[in-house]
Design a protein around this motif. Sequence first.
Motif, PDB file in Angstrom:
ATOM      1  N   PRO A 181       0.907  -1.356   0.089  1.00 32.43           N
ATOM      2  CA  PRO A 181      -0.042   0.066   0.031  1.00 32.43           C
ATOM      3  C   PRO A 181       0.882   1.415   0.023  1.00 32.43           C
ATOM      4  N   PHE A 182       1.795   1.500   0.700  1.00 29.29           N
ATOM      5  CA  PHE A 182       2.741   2.449   0.807  1.00 29.29           C
ATOM      6  C   PHE A 182       4.215   1.997   0.581  1.00 29.29           C
ATOM      7  N   ALA A 183       4.783   2.265  -0.417  1.00 27.25           N
ATOM      8  CA  ALA A 183       6.418   1.948  -0.487  1.00 27.25           C
ATOM      9  C   ALA A 183       6.929   2.528  -1.842  1.00 27.25           C
ATOM     10  N   GLU A 184       8.222   2.603  -1.829  1.00 25.97           N
ATOM     11  CA  GLU A 184       8.859   3.051  -3.093  1.00 25.97           C
ATOM     12  C   GLU A 184       9.610   1.706  -3.575  1.00 25.97           C
ATOM     13  N   THR A 185       9.351   1.253  -4.724  1.00 27.68           N
ATOM     14  CA  THR A 185       9.825   0.231  -5.294  1.00 27.68           C
ATOM     15  C   THR A 185      10.854   0.594  -6.478  1.00 27.68           C
ATOM     16  N   LYS A 186      12.083   0.020  -6.231  1.00 28.23           N
ATOM     17  CA  LYS A 186      13.264   0.277  -7.306  1.00 28.23           C
ATOM     18  C   LYS A 186      13.528  -0.926  -7.948  1.00 28.23           C
ATOM     19  N   ILE A 187      13.767  -0.922  -9.042  1.00 25.45           N
ATOM     20  CA  ILE A 187      14.342  -2.019  -9.875  1.00 25.45           C
ATOM     21  C   ILE A 187      15.737  -1.464 -10.367  1.00 25.45           C
ATOM     22  N   TYR A 188      16.766  -2.497  -9.939  1.00 23.34           N
ATOM     23  CA  TYR A 188      18.145  -2.044 -10.289  1.00 23.34           C
ATOM     24  C   TYR A 188      18.421  -3.170 -11.329  1.00 23.34           C
ATOM     25  N   THR A 189      19.126  -2.399 -12.410  1.00 19.03           N
ATOM     26  CA  THR A 189      19.769  -3.417 -13.508  1.00 19.03           C
ATOM     27  C   THR A 189      21.065  -3.093 -13.745  1.00 19.03           C
ATOM     28  N   HIS A 190      21.668  -4.111 -14.470  1.00 26.36           N
ATOM     29  CA  HIS A 190      23.167  -4.207 -14.756  1.00 26.36           C
ATOM     30  C   HIS A 190      23.308  -4.824 -15.988  1.00 26.36           C
ATOM     31  N   ARG A 191      23.940  -4.255 -16.906  1.00 27.47           N
ATOM     32  CA  ARG A 191      23.922  -4.845 -18.256  1.00 27.47           C
ATOM     33  C   ARG A 191      22.628  -5.080 -18.797  1.00 27.47           C
ATOM     34  N   GLY A 192      21.480  -4.249 -18.759  1.00 26.95           N
ATOM     35  CA  GLY A 192      20.392  -4.584 -19.427  1.00 26.95           C
ATOM     36  C   GLY A 192      19.723  -5.957 -18.846  1.00 26.95           C
ATOM     37  N   LYS A 193      20.071  -6.222 -17.534  1.00 26.43           N
ATOM     38  CA  LYS A 193      19.337  -7.743 -16.947  1.00 26.43           C
ATOM     39  C   LYS A 193      19.113  -6.966 -15.501  1.00 26.43           C
ATOM     40  N   VAL A 194      17.956  -7.402 -15.044  1.00 26.96           N
ATOM     41  CA  VAL A 194      17.544  -7.263 -13.618  1.00 26.96           C
ATOM     42  C   VAL A 194      18.448  -7.742 -12.707  1.00 26.96           C
ATOM     43  N   GLN A 195      18.797  -7.087 -11.842  1.00 28.04           N
ATOM     44  CA  GLN A 195      19.849  -7.719 -10.819  1.00 28.04           C
ATOM     45  C   GLN A 195      18.997  -7.803  -9.441  1.00 28.04           C
ATOM     46  N   ARG A 196      18.118  -6.762  -9.114  1.00 33.76           N
ATOM     47  CA  ARG A 196      17.484  -6.731  -7.798  1.00 33.76           C
ATOM     48  C   ARG A 196      16.368  -5.965  -7.891  1.00 33.76           C
ATOM     49  N   VAL A 197      15.249  -6.197  -6.929  1.00 32.24           N
ATOM     50  CA  VAL A 197      13.856  -5.251  -6.728  1.00 32.24           C
ATOM     51  C   VAL A 197      13.804  -5.207  -5.514  1.00 32.24           C
ATOM     52  N   LYS A 198      13.959  -3.917  -5.010  1.00 34.70           N
ATOM     53  CA  LYS A 198      13.904  -3.412  -3.531  1.00 34.70           C
ATOM     54  C   LYS A 198      12.767  -2.726  -3.187  1.00 34.70           C
ATOM     55  N   TRP A 199      12.179  -2.981  -1.951  1.00 31.37           N
ATOM     56  CA  TRP A 199      10.999  -2.098  -1.459  1.00 31.37           C
ATOM     57  C   TRP A 199      11.495  -1.343  -0.103  1.00 31.37           C
ATOM     58  N   ASP A 200      11.213  -0.063  -0.293  1.00 33.11           N
ATOM     59  CA  ASP A 200      11.336   0.613   0.797  1.00 33.11           C
ATOM     60  C   ASP A 200       9.955   1.202   1.326  1.00 33.11           C
ATOM     61  N   GLU A 201       9.738   0.254   2.411  1.00 27.58           N
ATOM     62  CA  GLU A 201       8.032   0.335   2.525  1.00 27.58           C
ATOM     63  C   GLU A 201       7.786   1.444   3.970  1.00 27.58           C
ATOM     64  N   GLY A 202       6.701   2.125   4.171  1.00 28.24           N
ATOM     65  CA  GLY A 202       6.332   3.054   5.055  1.00 28.24           C
ATOM     66  C   GLY A 202       5.065   2.661   5.608  1.00 28.24           C
ATOM     67  N   GLU A 203       4.787   3.445   6.445  1.00 27.81           N
ATOM     68  CA  GLU A 203       3.290   3.549   6.961  1.00 27.81           C
ATOM     69  C   GLU A 203       2.791   4.893   7.316  1.00 27.81           C
ATOM     70  N   THR A 204       1.636   5.167   6.802  1.00 32.67           N
ATOM     71  CA  THR A 204       0.911   6.637   7.080  1.00 32.67           C
ATOM     72  C   THR A 204       0.734   6.884   8.637  1.00 32.67           C
ATOM     73  N   PHE A 205       1.020   7.967   9.147  1.00 33.15           N
ATOM     74  CA  PHE A 205       0.828   8.079  10.577  1.00 33.15           C
ATOM     75  C   PHE A 205      -0.314   8.902  10.738  1.00 33.15           C
TER      76      PHE A 205
END
Length: 65
Positions: free
Chosen positions: A41-65
């Motif tokens: 519901p609340f997050a920043e999703t980053k897709i990291y690539t290297h040489r045209g291939k996906v290396q990692r998918v990272k989620w930085d989740e948060g919560e509404t206060f």
Amino acid sequence: MRLKELEIDSQNILELDIIELPKSCVIVISDGKVKLAELPPFAETKIYTHRGKVQRVKWDEGETF
């Protein structure tokens, strides 16, 4: 693990039933592999690539206060 691998048939065709997919999701295709993940519901999703291939998918989740 948040990413679930999807199957590709022997003819390299991916079939998805959009009724069965999560309401909000991301599908990542890289190097002959297909993976799906439901977006939180609340997050920043980053897709990291290297040489045209996906290396990692990272989620930085948060919560509404």
